[in-house]
Design a protein around this motif. Structure first.
Motif, PDB file in Angstrom:
ATOM      1  N   LYS A 182     -36.229   4.768  48.889  1.00  9.31           N
ATOM      2  CA  LYS A 182     -37.333   3.812  48.850  1.00  9.31           C
ATOM      3  C   LYS A 182     -37.225   2.864  50.027  1.00  9.31           C
ATOM      4  CE  LYS A 182     -38.512   3.909  43.935  1.00  9.31           C
ATOM      5  NZ  LYS A 182     -38.846   3.119  42.741  1.00  9.31           N
TER       6      LYS A 182
ATOM      7  N   ARG B 244     -34.867  -5.229  46.080  1.00  7.84           N
ATOM      8  CA  ARG B 244     -36.105  -6.020  46.077  1.00  7.84           C
ATOM      9  C   ARG B 244     -35.822  -7.476  45.727  1.00  7.84           C
ATOM     10  NH1 ARG B 244     -37.944  -1.571  42.936  1.00  7.84           N
ATOM     11  NH2 ARG B 244     -38.987   0.017  44.202  1.00  7.84           N
TER      12      ARG B 244
ATOM     13  N   ASN C 186     -32.783   3.438  39.740  1.00  8.19           N
ATOM     14  CA  ASN C 186     -33.954   2.557  39.765  1.00  8.19           C
ATOM     15  C   ASN C 186     -33.545   1.090  39.665  1.00  8.19           C
ATOM     16  OD1 ASN C 186     -35.771   4.679  40.009  1.00  8.19           O
ATOM     17  ND2 ASN C 186     -36.017   4.911  37.793  1.00  8.19           N
TER      18      ASN C 186
ATOM     19  N   LYS D  49     -32.551   9.696  45.653  1.00 11.39           N
ATOM     20  CA  LYS D  49     -33.852   9.041  45.747  1.00 11.39           C
ATOM     21  C   LYS D  49     -33.841   8.118  46.957  1.00 11.39           C
ATOM     22  CE  LYS D  49     -36.155   7.943  42.017  1.00 11.39           C
ATOM     23  NZ  LYS D  49     -36.596   7.283  40.742  1.00 11.39           N
TER      24      LYS D  49
ATOM     25  N   ARG E  46     -31.451   4.887  50.811  1.00  9.49           N
ATOM     26  CA  ARG E  46     -31.207   6.213  50.231  1.00  9.49           C
ATOM     27  C   ARG E  46     -30.005   6.116  49.291  1.00  9.49           C
ATOM     28  NH1 ARG E  46     -34.338   9.493  53.437  1.00  9.49           N
ATOM     29  NH2 ARG E  46     -34.714   8.705  55.551  1.00  9.49           N
TER      30      ARG E  46
ATOM     31  N   VAL F  20     -35.149   2.112  55.132  1.00  8.65           N
ATOM     32  CA  VAL F  20     -35.185   3.085  54.034  1.00  8.65           C
ATOM     33  C   VAL F  20     -33.838   3.051  53.324  1.00  8.65           C
ATOM     34  CG1 VAL F  20     -35.444   5.502  53.384  1.00  8.65           C
ATOM     35  CG2 VAL F  20     -36.862   4.543  55.215  1.00  8.65           C
TER      36      VAL F  20
ATOM     37  N   ALA G  34     -37.222  -0.831  51.536  1.00 10.05           N
ATOM     38  CA  ALA G  34     -36.945  -2.225  51.185  1.00 10.05           C
ATOM     39  C   ALA G  34     -36.141  -2.857  52.310  1.00 10.05           C
ATOM     40  CB  ALA G  34     -36.166  -2.334  49.875  1.00 10.05           C
TER      41      ALA G  34
ATOM     42  N   PHE H  84     -32.357   0.035  43.089  1.00 12.99           N
ATOM     43  CA  PHE H  84     -33.464  -0.283  43.996  1.00 12.99           C
ATOM     44  C   PHE H  84     -34.047  -1.670  43.680  1.00 12.99           C
ATOM     45  CE2 PHE H  84     -34.097   4.467  44.615  1.00 12.99           C
ATOM     46  CZ  PHE H  84     -33.697   4.442  45.951  1.00 12.99           C
TER      47      PHE H  84
END
Length: 298
Positions: free
Chosen positions: A8, A42, A35, A6, A16, A14, A10, A38
């Motif tokens: 995202k 944040r 998740n 996945k 990965r 990116v 931040a 990630f």
């Protein structure tokens, strides 16, 4: 062997993440853990960003002359940054934030808003006091702290702790990475260090496990206000050093690799190489005359 990947956005890059669960029944758990990893990025961004005026870091920087309680997600990377400043006698200094703002490195990558601070241009890391017992930050003079050389590595390490129970995983945050366990073929992870001049080529390829590789270089983020200046800034001259084009560090932890790559980049060749060797880690550096220097047994 099955894998799950996945990506995202931040921390201005990116992120990965690839996981090798090791067993089919762990695929769902792998997604949940990714998740959570990630979410770590944040939370560290919210704590440590210099570009967000509402981050915990920037709120604390607006308080001078009194102790301010701060969270572990700000305290720990700041503590490490100050230790690096001591070891390098100020060549690495997290109070370089004002100089970075003045050179145009002050725009938030998502909102486009710019940060403008009022601070003491003569401030140094010695104007920062951390209280370990109370976990407070005390600023002797107005200053702007920049944790760009430690925060992403710290986030990678915390994210890695969410994934450590799987057979293997890779966290790649814009080229700064941690590889844990083994890949889907049961082998060491093969990682290429990007060539700073020829972006589609590798400077060197390494096989690693349970190690981090982080790179500092002046070839991507250039000052929009001053020619010849990039985002790595000498705290004394307030200009960018030019002895190295890139410096990649291989270390057991990403925050360590992140900080040492920046510190070595800021130092001259002799001191930078000594710093790496004394820490018992390894480095791959390219000098301004395109000479490749391997340090620490690579």
């Amino acid at each position: 062997m099955d894998t799950l990947s996945k990506a995202k956005l931040a921390m201005d890059t990116v992120i990965r993440i690839k996981v090798v669960p090791g067993h089919h029944r762990l695929l769902q758990e792998a997604e949940e853990r990714i998740n959570r990893a990630f979410m770590v990025f944040r939370s560290i961004e919210q704590a440590c960003s210099r570009f967000d005026v509402n981050s915990e870091l920037m709120r604390a920087c607006r308080e001078t002359g009194r102790p301010v309680p701060i969270s572990p997600r700000l305290f720990e990377p700041l503590k490490f940054a100050l230790a690096m400043a001591e070891v390098t006698d100020g060549a690495f200094d997290p109070t370089v934030g004002l100089a970075q703002e003045e050179l145009g490195f002050n725009r938030h990558y998502l909102t486009g808003e710019t940060a403008r601070s009022t601070a003491d241009r003569l401030a140094s890391f010695r104007d920062i006091v951390l209280n370990e017992r109370d976990r407070t930050l005390f600023l002797r003079t107005p200053l702007v702290i920049d944790l760009g050389a430690v925060a992403k590595g710290f986030a990678i390490d915390l994210a890695a702790s969410e994934l450590k129970d799987f057979a293997g995983f890779m966290i790649d945050a814009g080229g700064d990475l941690y590889a844990g366990g083994l890949n889907e073929r049961g082998e060491l992870w093969q990682v290429g260090i990007r060539h700073p001049i020829y972006k589609h080529s590798c400077l060197q390829t390494l096989d690693i496990s349970n190690q981090s590789i982080c790179t500092s270089g002046g070839y991507e983020r250039k000052s929009p206000l001053m020619k010849g200046v990039h985002h790595i800034i000498d705290p004394k001259s307030r200009r960018s050093p030019n002895e190295w084009i890139s410096c990649s560090i291989i270390a057991p932890f990403a925050m360590m690799a992140d900080a040492f790559s920046t510190a070595a980049f800021l130092m001259n060749a002799e001191n930078g190489e000594r710093l790496i060797e004394q820490a018992g880690i390894s480095g791959i550096m390219m000098s301004s005359n395109f000479r490749i220097v391997n340090v620490g047994g690579i």
